[in-house]
Design a protein around this motif. Structure first.
Motif, PDB file in Angstrom:
ATOM      1  N   VAL A   1     -38.533  26.036  37.009  1.00 26.99           N
ATOM      2  CA  VAL A   1     -39.793  26.763  37.324  1.00 26.99           C
ATOM      3  C   VAL A   1     -39.732  28.008  36.508  1.00 26.99           C
ATOM      4  O   VAL A   1     -40.652  28.792  36.549  1.00 26.99           O
ATOM      5  CB  VAL A   1     -39.679  27.335  39.011  1.00 26.99           C
ATOM      6  CG1 VAL A   1     -38.432  28.124  39.046  1.00 26.99           C
ATOM      7  CG2 VAL A   1     -40.864  27.679  39.602  1.00 26.99           C
ATOM      8  N   ILE A   2     -38.651  28.364  35.744  1.00 26.05           N
ATOM      9  CA  ILE A   2     -38.796  29.579  35.267  1.00 26.05           C
ATOM     10  C   ILE A   2     -39.986  29.746  33.905  1.00 26.05           C
ATOM     11  O   ILE A   2     -40.271  30.813  33.782  1.00 26.05           O
ATOM     12  CB  ILE A   2     -37.251  29.754  34.306  1.00 26.05           C
ATOM     13  CG1 ILE A   2     -37.220  31.190  33.968  1.00 26.05           C
ATOM     14  CG2 ILE A   2     -37.006  28.765  33.367  1.00 26.05           C
ATOM     15  CD1 ILE A   2     -35.595  31.388  33.629  1.00 26.05           C
ATOM     16  N   ILE A   3     -40.066  28.785  33.099  1.00 30.99           N
ATOM     17  CA  ILE A   3     -41.266  28.761  32.359  1.00 30.99           C
ATOM     18  C   ILE A   3     -42.674  29.070  32.668  1.00 30.99           C
ATOM     19  O   ILE A   3     -43.128  29.933  32.415  1.00 30.99           O
ATOM     20  CB  ILE A   3     -41.165  27.383  31.627  1.00 30.99           C
ATOM     21  CG1 ILE A   3     -39.957  27.029  30.901  1.00 30.99           C
ATOM     22  CG2 ILE A   3     -42.610  27.478  30.479  1.00 30.99           C
ATOM     23  CD1 ILE A   3     -39.683  25.896  29.907  1.00 30.99           C
TER      24      ILE A   3
ATOM     25  N   ARG B   1     -54.082  40.658  40.889  1.00 30.21           N
ATOM     26  CA  ARG B   1     -52.956  41.371  41.286  1.00 30.21           C
ATOM     27  C   ARG B   1     -52.179  42.451  40.268  1.00 30.21           C
ATOM     28  O   ARG B   1     -51.872  43.715  40.674  1.00 30.21           O
ATOM     29  CB  ARG B   1     -51.753  40.550  42.127  1.00 30.21           C
ATOM     30  CG  ARG B   1     -52.136  39.655  43.305  1.00 30.21           C
ATOM     31  CD  ARG B   1     -51.066  38.572  43.351  1.00 30.21           C
ATOM     32  NE  ARG B   1     -49.700  39.320  43.767  1.00 30.21           N
ATOM     33  CZ  ARG B   1     -48.926  38.287  43.626  1.00 30.21           C
ATOM     34  NH1 ARG B   1     -48.804  36.868  43.381  1.00 30.21           N
ATOM     35  NH2 ARG B   1     -47.514  38.848  44.136  1.00 30.21           N
ATOM     36  N   LYS B   2     -52.204  42.011  39.206  1.00 32.96           N
ATOM     37  CA  LYS B   2     -51.766  42.862  38.052  1.00 32.96           C
ATOM     38  C   LYS B   2     -52.918  43.988  37.796  1.00 32.96           C
ATOM     39  O   LYS B   2     -52.603  45.287  37.265  1.00 32.96           O
ATOM     40  CB  LYS B   2     -51.782  42.217  36.866  1.00 32.96           C
ATOM     41  CG  LYS B   2     -50.416  41.144  36.846  1.00 32.96           C
ATOM     42  CD  LYS B   2     -50.412  40.289  35.400  1.00 32.96           C
ATOM     43  CE  LYS B   2     -49.699  41.401  34.536  1.00 32.96           C
ATOM     44  NZ  LYS B   2     -49.123  40.832  33.162  1.00 32.96           N
TER      45      LYS B   2
ATOM     46  N   HIS C   1     -42.226  41.885  39.904  1.00 30.45           N
ATOM     47  CA  HIS C   1     -42.542  41.263  40.968  1.00 30.45           C
ATOM     48  C   HIS C   1     -43.281  39.751  40.983  1.00 30.45           C
ATOM     49  O   HIS C   1     -43.037  38.927  41.851  1.00 30.45           O
ATOM     50  CB  HIS C   1     -43.211  42.183  41.921  1.00 30.45           C
ATOM     51  CG  HIS C   1     -43.942  41.984  43.086  1.00 30.45           C
ATOM     52  ND1 HIS C   1     -43.150  41.975  44.221  1.00 30.45           N
ATOM     53  CD2 HIS C   1     -44.930  41.366  43.676  1.00 30.45           C
ATOM     54  CE1 HIS C   1     -43.531  41.333  45.261  1.00 30.45           C
ATOM     55  NE2 HIS C   1     -44.921  40.973  45.211  1.00 30.45           N
ATOM     56  N   ILE C   2     -43.884  39.696  40.011  1.00 33.27           N
ATOM     57  CA  ILE C   2     -44.843  38.261  39.901  1.00 33.27           C
ATOM     58  C   ILE C   2     -43.828  37.307  39.450  1.00 33.27           C
ATOM     59  O   ILE C   2     -43.819  36.235  40.077  1.00 33.27           O
ATOM     60  CB  ILE C   2     -45.978  38.572  38.963  1.00 33.27           C
ATOM     61  CG1 ILE C   2     -46.879  39.439  39.354  1.00 33.27           C
ATOM     62  CG2 ILE C   2     -46.454  37.118  38.425  1.00 33.27           C
ATOM     63  CD1 ILE C   2     -48.112  39.585  38.171  1.00 33.27           C
ATOM     64  N   PHE C   3     -42.959  37.635  38.772  1.00 38.02           N
ATOM     65  CA  PHE C   3     -41.827  36.650  38.414  1.00 38.02           C
ATOM     66  C   PHE C   3     -40.942  36.084  39.510  1.00 38.02           C
ATOM     67  O   PHE C   3     -41.066  34.912  39.701  1.00 38.02           O
ATOM     68  CB  PHE C   3     -40.757  37.259  37.208  1.00 38.02           C
ATOM     69  CG  PHE C   3     -39.866  36.269  36.823  1.00 38.02           C
ATOM     70  CD1 PHE C   3     -40.101  35.246  35.856  1.00 38.02           C
ATOM     71  CD2 PHE C   3     -38.605  36.379  37.331  1.00 38.02           C
ATOM     72  CE1 PHE C   3     -38.931  34.444  35.528  1.00 38.02           C
ATOM     73  CE2 PHE C   3     -37.509  35.548  37.005  1.00 38.02           C
ATOM     74  CZ  PHE C   3     -37.776  34.772  36.064  1.00 38.02           C
ATOM     75  N   TRP C   4     -40.568  37.028  40.220  1.00 37.81           N
ATOM     76  CA  TRP C   4     -39.574  36.624  41.177  1.00 37.81           C
ATOM     77  C   TRP C   4     -40.249  36.105  42.612  1.00 37.81           C
ATOM     78  O   TRP C   4     -39.613  35.373  43.306  1.00 37.81           O
ATOM     79  CB  TRP C   4     -38.538  37.862  41.739  1.00 37.81           C
ATOM     80  CG  TRP C   4     -37.403  38.210  40.810  1.00 37.81           C
ATOM     81  CD1 TRP C   4     -37.527  39.424  39.778  1.00 37.81           C
ATOM     82  CD2 TRP C   4     -36.424  37.291  40.536  1.00 37.81           C
ATOM     83  NE1 TRP C   4     -36.536  39.421  38.961  1.00 37.81           N
ATOM     84  CE2 TRP C   4     -35.929  38.079  39.481  1.00 37.81           C
ATOM     85  CE3 TRP C   4     -36.066  36.041  40.841  1.00 37.81           C
ATOM     86  CZ2 TRP C   4     -34.669  37.561  38.733  1.00 37.81           C
ATOM     87  CZ3 TRP C   4     -34.925  35.359  40.173  1.00 37.81           C
ATOM     88  CH2 TRP C   4     -34.342  36.225  39.261  1.00 37.81           C
TER      89      TRP C   4
ATOM     90  N   LEU D   1     -46.765  33.088  34.261  1.00 37.02           N
ATOM     91  CA  LEU D   1     -47.774  33.936  35.095  1.00 37.02           C
ATOM     92  C   LEU D   1     -47.370  35.275  35.042  1.00 37.02           C
ATOM     93  O   LEU D   1     -48.177  36.237  35.076  1.00 37.02           O
ATOM     94  CB  LEU D   1     -47.329  33.508  36.586  1.00 37.02           C
ATOM     95  CG  LEU D   1     -48.000  32.187  36.940  1.00 37.02           C
ATOM     96  CD1 LEU D   1     -47.575  31.673  38.522  1.00 37.02           C
ATOM     97  CD2 LEU D   1     -49.392  32.228  37.106  1.00 37.02           C
ATOM     98  N   MET D   2     -46.152  35.624  34.778  1.00 39.59           N
ATOM     99  CA  MET D   2     -45.684  37.031  34.633  1.00 39.59           C
ATOM    100  C   MET D   2     -46.282  37.674  33.241  1.00 39.59           C
ATOM    101  O   MET D   2     -46.752  38.861  33.417  1.00 39.59           O
ATOM    102  CB  MET D   2     -44.234  37.374  34.319  1.00 39.59           C
ATOM    103  CG  MET D   2     -43.709  38.515  34.167  1.00 39.59           C
ATOM    104  SD  MET D   2     -42.009  38.686  33.740  1.00 39.59           S
ATOM    105  CE  MET D   2     -42.056  37.966  32.175  1.00 39.59           C
TER     106      MET D   2
END
Length: 461
Positions: free
Chosen positions: A442-444, A372-373, A381-384, A449-450
């Protein structure tokens, strides 16, 4: 699911599905059994603290029935965990797994369903804990209409002989004698329109309590009693009609409440009271001590005094009137502690479940994220999108748990005449707490992933 390729390889080499199924259950049972043993060791280590906190005797090895029941629970947990995993894996063809084609079918549906269920349970326990805590605080802070601060009660044996010495202590302002019944008073159910409170105390005790009298009544006989009650439109219980009111002060108290506010007294509270300095002969040792300064420090000094006198017996009870009033709400306090423990456990389990599933999601989504990147999807977008993938199961759980919790707690609060407002803010606060736990868990993984490097991720693939 991380060992899906291993299971597929074994299947291609001739291992039957039954053997794979049994192996999965056995491995799950070993993990659950290890957790079970660890949990028992933790409970045994904290047995005294947990027993005190929950006001019950906790002993996981106290009876064979409890041990067998918990062991069966552990076995069923392993059976479900290993069995469901094996059944889900059966939908994949081994050759597709080896080729790497199965990853596009994996959307972690079962894990997110579990998160929704766990979030619903977590929200319900948090809401119940908040409501019970606020309701208990509402009752304990309810104005009783008499002084309770800096007044210490000494009950037990006949301690009147120490009144003189207690009066000489530097932090003692006044010493009186009174019955302890008014603190734990229970309003008789047969009284209608009026509450009768018998008070027995000397003048010092009456003064330090600061009880205000709205109206004194001059009732010296049954005929006058009947005339008064007819005029006021009151119905006295038989126990009050039969009371000998001669030689007593009779009156109506002003804005005072004795005992628990789980039962609110009616507007008219009639008391019959004998206030005499020599009335102490009728009491065994219920002493009220008005102190200055820190009441807890004063209580310890009084306890040391009685220990030096050799009166440190099981019958001796030294407590502030505030503590004595809190005893009216032991049931609510015990329930509040129990729910608080379960709320903390539920929050911890929710956080661990989300951490585990988000870590797994990170592993299986690295390739997709890299692709996707490459095609221009932004890091933001990936993060959220990753965070939202774990927020929406929580919101689904909330959509079920919050209405159910609201109606249940509304019915529970109806049991109390003095009660808090069942405000929506309570439920929004609980939801905000669970969402904060979810985001923290989930933030880590979302940040990892971001920050995925497409070149390295695709090279590994």
């Amino acid at each position: 699911r991380f060992r899906l390729k291993e299971a597929a390889t074994r299947s291609l080499l001739g291992t039957s599905r039954a053997e794979t199924f049994i192996r999965g259950i056995a491995e799950a049972f070993i993990l659950v059994l290890s957790s079970y043993i660890l949990a028992i060791l933790i409970v045994l280590a904290l047995k005294s603290e947990l027993s005190t906190l929950l006001s019950v005797n906790i002993d996981p090895l106290g009876s064979a029935g409890v041990f067998v029941a918990t062991f069966i629970t552990a076995f069923l947990t392993a059976l479900i965990a290993g069995g469901v995993n094996a059944l889900v894996n059966r939908r994949y063809r081994p050759i597709d797994v080896i080729r790497g084609e199965s990853r596009y079918q994996d959307k972690s549906y079962i894990g997110k369903i579990f998160i929704a269920i766990q979030s619903a349970i977590c929200l319900a326990t948090v809401v119940v804990g908040i409501v019970i805590s606020m309701q208990t605080r509402k009752m304990t802070d309810y104005p009783v209409g008499y002084n309770t601060h800096n007044i210490i009660s000494v009950m037990g044996d006949d301690y009147k002989k120490y009144i003189g010495e207690l009066s000489q202590m530097h932090f003692v302002e006044k010493v009186g004698i009174a019955s302890d019944s008014f603190v734990r008073y229970v309003y008789p159910q047969e009284l209608k329109g009026v509450n009768w409170v018998p008070l027995r105390m000397d003048q010092n005790a009456f003064d330090m309590l600061g009880i205000k009298v709205k109206e004194y009544l001059e009732l010296s006989g049954v005929s006058l009693q009947n005339a008064y009650t007819t005029e006021k439109g009151l119905q006295l219980a038989a126990s009050l009609n039969m009371s000998a009111w001669e030689n007593k002060y009779i009156g109506i108290l002003e804005d005072v409440h004795f005992g628990s506010v789980k039962e609110i007294s009616s507007e008219n509270t009639i008391f019959d009271i004998v206030i005499k300095d020599d009335y102490s002969q009728y009491f065994r040792g219920n002493i009220l001590i008005k102190v200055s300064g820190d009441q807890d420090e004063a209580k310890e000094q009084i306890r040391k005094f009685f220990m030096e006198k050799g009166e440190d017996t099981p019958q001796l009870t030294i407590q502030t009137l505030e503590e004595a009033n809190l005893m009216n709400y032991e049931e609510e306090s015990k329930l509040m502690r129990l729910v608080a423990v379960f709320s903390l456990i539920s929050i911890l389990l929710t956080a661990l479940a989300i951490i585990a599933l988000s870590s797994y999601y990170e592993q299986i989504s690295t390739h997709d994220t890299a692709v996707r990147k490459v095609f221009g999807v932004s890091r933001k977008h990936i993060f959220w999108s990753t965070v939202w993938g774990f927020i929406y199961p929580v919101l689904i759980g909330a959509a079920v748990a919050l209405p159910v919790s609201y109606f249940y707690m509304e019915r529970w609060l109806q049991n109390y005449l003095v009660r808090i407002d069942n405000s929506p803010a309570i439920y929004l606060g609980a939801l905000a707490l669970v969402l904060l736990v979810t985001l923290s868990a989930v933030i880590i993984q979302a940040l990892r992933l971001m920050r995925t490097n497409p070149a390295e991720a695709l090279k590994k693939e």
